[in-house]
Enzyme design. Structure first.
Site, mmCIF file in Angstrom:
data_model
loop_
_atom_site.group_PDB
_atom_site.id
_atom_site.type_symbol
_atom_site.label_atom_id
_atom_site.label_comp_id
_atom_site.label_asym_id
_atom_site.label_seq_id
_atom_site.Cartn_x
_atom_site.Cartn_y
_atom_site.Cartn_z
ATOM 1 N N THR A 93 0.828 -1.214 0.000
ATOM 2 C CA THR A 93 0.000 0.000 0.000
ATOM 3 C C THR A 93 0.858 1.259 0.000
ATOM 4 O O THR A 93 1.995 1.246 0.498
ATOM 5 C CB THR A 93 -0.910 0.003 1.247
ATOM 6 O OG1 THR A 93 -1.509 1.289 1.394
ATOM 7 C CG2 THR A 93 -0.138 -0.289 2.528
ATOM 8 N N ASP A 94 0.280 2.352 -0.476
ATOM 9 C CA ASP A 94 1.016 3.632 -0.448
ATOM 10 C C ASP A 94 1.201 4.137 0.985
ATOM 11 O O ASP A 94 2.020 5.019 1.236
ATOM 12 C CB ASP A 94 0.333 4.696 -1.316
ATOM 13 C CG ASP A 94 -1.065 5.097 -0.864
ATOM 14 O OD1 ASP A 94 -1.578 4.527 0.131
ATOM 15 O OD2 ASP A 94 -1.669 5.988 -1.502
ATOM 16 N N GLU A 95 0.452 3.558 1.939
ATOM 17 C CA GLU A 95 0.588 4.003 3.336
ATOM 18 C C GLU A 95 1.966 3.707 3.902
ATOM 19 O O GLU A 95 2.350 4.272 4.928
ATOM 20 C CB GLU A 95 -0.462 3.334 4.220
ATOM 21 C CG GLU A 95 -1.869 3.695 3.851
ATOM 22 C CD GLU A 95 -2.787 3.937 5.050
ATOM 23 O OE1 GLU A 95 -2.319 3.896 6.198
ATOM 24 O OE2 GLU A 95 -3.969 4.181 4.804
ATOM 25 N N TYR A 110 -1.411 -0.309 11.152
ATOM 26 C CA TYR A 110 -1.742 -0.985 9.882
ATOM 27 C C TYR A 110 -0.606 -0.784 8.887
ATOM 28 O O TYR A 110 -0.062 -1.739 8.307
ATOM 29 C CB TYR A 110 -3.067 -0.446 9.304
ATOM 30 C CG TYR A 110 -3.213 -0.730 7.825
ATOM 31 C CD1 TYR A 110 -3.430 -2.028 7.355
ATOM 32 C CD2 TYR A 110 -3.105 0.296 6.869
ATOM 33 C CE1 TYR A 110 -3.532 -2.304 5.990
ATOM 34 C CE2 TYR A 110 -3.214 0.040 5.515
ATOM 35 C CZ TYR A 110 -3.429 -1.263 5.076
ATOM 36 O OH TYR A 110 -3.530 -1.527 3.732
ATOM 37 N N LYS A 161 1.978 -3.507 7.188
ATOM 38 C CA LYS A 161 2.091 -3.702 5.740
ATOM 39 C C LYS A 161 3.531 -3.448 5.279
ATOM 40 O O LYS A 161 4.034 -4.135 4.380
ATOM 41 C CB LYS A 161 1.127 -2.760 4.995
ATOM 42 C CG LYS A 161 -0.352 -3.088 5.190
ATOM 43 C CD LYS A 161 -0.768 -4.430 4.603
ATOM 44 C CE LYS A 161 -0.685 -4.475 3.097
ATOM 45 N NZ LYS A 161 -1.248 -5.765 2.586
#
Ligand code: NAD
Ligand code: DAU
Length: 333
Positions: A125-127, A149, A153
């Site tokens: 994810t871009d997070e 989260y 990831k």
């Protein structure tokens, strides 16, 4: 036949990908492995029941036994969508995120390397980049995740890479921006706000509402995953962005406007702790492989709103009982 394992295939993106995979790849034999957590919804896969090239297994990616069963008879391609995915839940209780997102990835990677899997695609994810005040994240930028989260990831993302670097497993990693579309669990911004607006309920906007996300239509994401599987280089990371940066306040207004609901439904609520201000992705690397997003944001939003308006049966049962209680307490509504 190519044996393909899709983990987390009963969720939002995984179920879109399972449909996409069976439609686009007539030579694929698809197994979906999903624990069916609160976010996994068998309704998302109902129309595939009885499909000759599809089977569903209920199981946990963090169980080595379940993973072994899912890969019995071998697997050529693994796409790991399975994860706990909601940032607010990770702030309330990170443990399940560590278990599923990190340990689950480990269990899959171990099984994949002992079975000679040909492509292992870790859906990241871009997070993982953390907040990006200016410019856009490139694949080689430092990872600065700022919530449990995102940190889980990021750990899985790098663990997957390590299996390539150390053991030569043909791992590919994609980092996508915020997906939207039909079948998304109504705790995420767009489906929560659309379904609340349809019910004339308040839209709980965090903080000043000026946080920015880059929105990617889920069908475009599925296409990107195929491009990465087919043309990506093992060991490499590919950003997948929609190119649609929007402030949350503008998303809220757009939803209300389209549904003919009053702007006063927006309710400012306290901010998410560690709330990343902005995500933005530089997607030149994936564009060089021939992918670009096809769905204009307004078109995707229109389609998404229409789907939720037409599928009350899908979301009303989700938004009742325990979930409603959780959500009211969370946002003090
Ligand atoms: P989702 O929450 O809708 O679905 C997750 C699925 O994983 C559910 O079906 C759930 O039952 C299953 N699952 C959870 N724990 C499991 C376990 N231990 N074993 C087996 N299955 C389990 O998530 P989503 O939004 O579809 O996201 C899918 C993937 O894409 C995730 O890895 C997420 O991190 C990533 N991602 C999501 C977005 C987004 O905007 N939604 C963007 C980038 C990346
Ligand atoms: O960027 C990719 C990520 O997008 C995925 O990896 C995650 O799995 C997915 O959940 C999503 O994370 P976000 O935190 O960006 O999505 P969410 O829909 O929770 O929130 C989007 C923005 O809207 C964020 O700035 C917080 C804000 N928000 C969200 C909710 C649920 C609100 O203002 N009110 C809300 O009620």
């Amino acid at each position: 036949m190519t044996r393909v394992l899709i983990t987390g295939g009963a969720g939002f993106i995984g179920s879109h990908y399972a449909h996409h995979a069976l439609a686009r790849h007539p030579e694929w034999q698809v197994t979906v492995l999903d624990k069916l957590t609160y976010a996994g919804n068998p309704d998302n896969l109902k129309d595939l029941e009885g499909h000759a090239r599809y089977r569903f297994l209920r199981g946990d990616v963090a169980s080595r036994e379940d993973v072994a069963l899912a890969m019995e008879g071998g697997a050529d391609i693994v796409l790991n969508f399975a994860a706990e995915t909601h940032v607010d839940r990770s702030i309330g209780d990170p443990e399940g995120f560590i278990r599923t997102d990190i340990y689950g990835a480990y269990a899959l990677l171990e099984a994949a390397r002992s079975r000679g899997v040909k492509r292992f695609l870790q859906i990241s994810t871009d997070e993982v980049y953390g907040s990006v005040p200016q410019g856009a994240s490139r694949e080689e930028d430092a990872l600065m995740p700022s919530n449990p989260y995102a940190a889980s990831k990021a750990a899985a993302d790098r663990l997957a890479y390590s299996y390539h670097a150390t053991y030569g497993l043909p791992v590919l990693i994609t980092r996508a921006s915020n997906n939207f579309g039909p079948n998304q669990y109504p705790e995420k911004l767009i489906p929560l706000f659309v379904t609340n607006a349809l019910d004339d309920q308040a839209l709980p906007l965090y903080g000043d509402g000026l946080n920015v996300r880059d929105w990617l239509f889920v069908g475009d994401h599925c296409e990107a995953l195929d491009v990465v599987l087919e043309r990506g280089t093992p060991g490499q990371v590919y950003n997948v962005g929609g190119g649609n940066e929007r402030r949350n306040i503008d998303i809220s207004r757009a939803i209300l406007e389209r549904l003919g609901k009053p702007p006063g439904l927006v309710r400012s609520v306290s901010d998410r702790p560690g709330h990343d201000r902005r995500y933005a992705l530089d997607c030149r690397k994936l564009r060089l492989l021939g992918w670009s997003p096809r769905t204009p944001f307004d078109e995707g939003l229109e389609e998404t709103i229409a789907w939720y308006a037409d599928h009350r049966d899908w979301w009303e049962k989700i938004k009742s009982g325990a979930y409603l209680e959780y959500y009211r307490k969370q946002y003090r509504l």
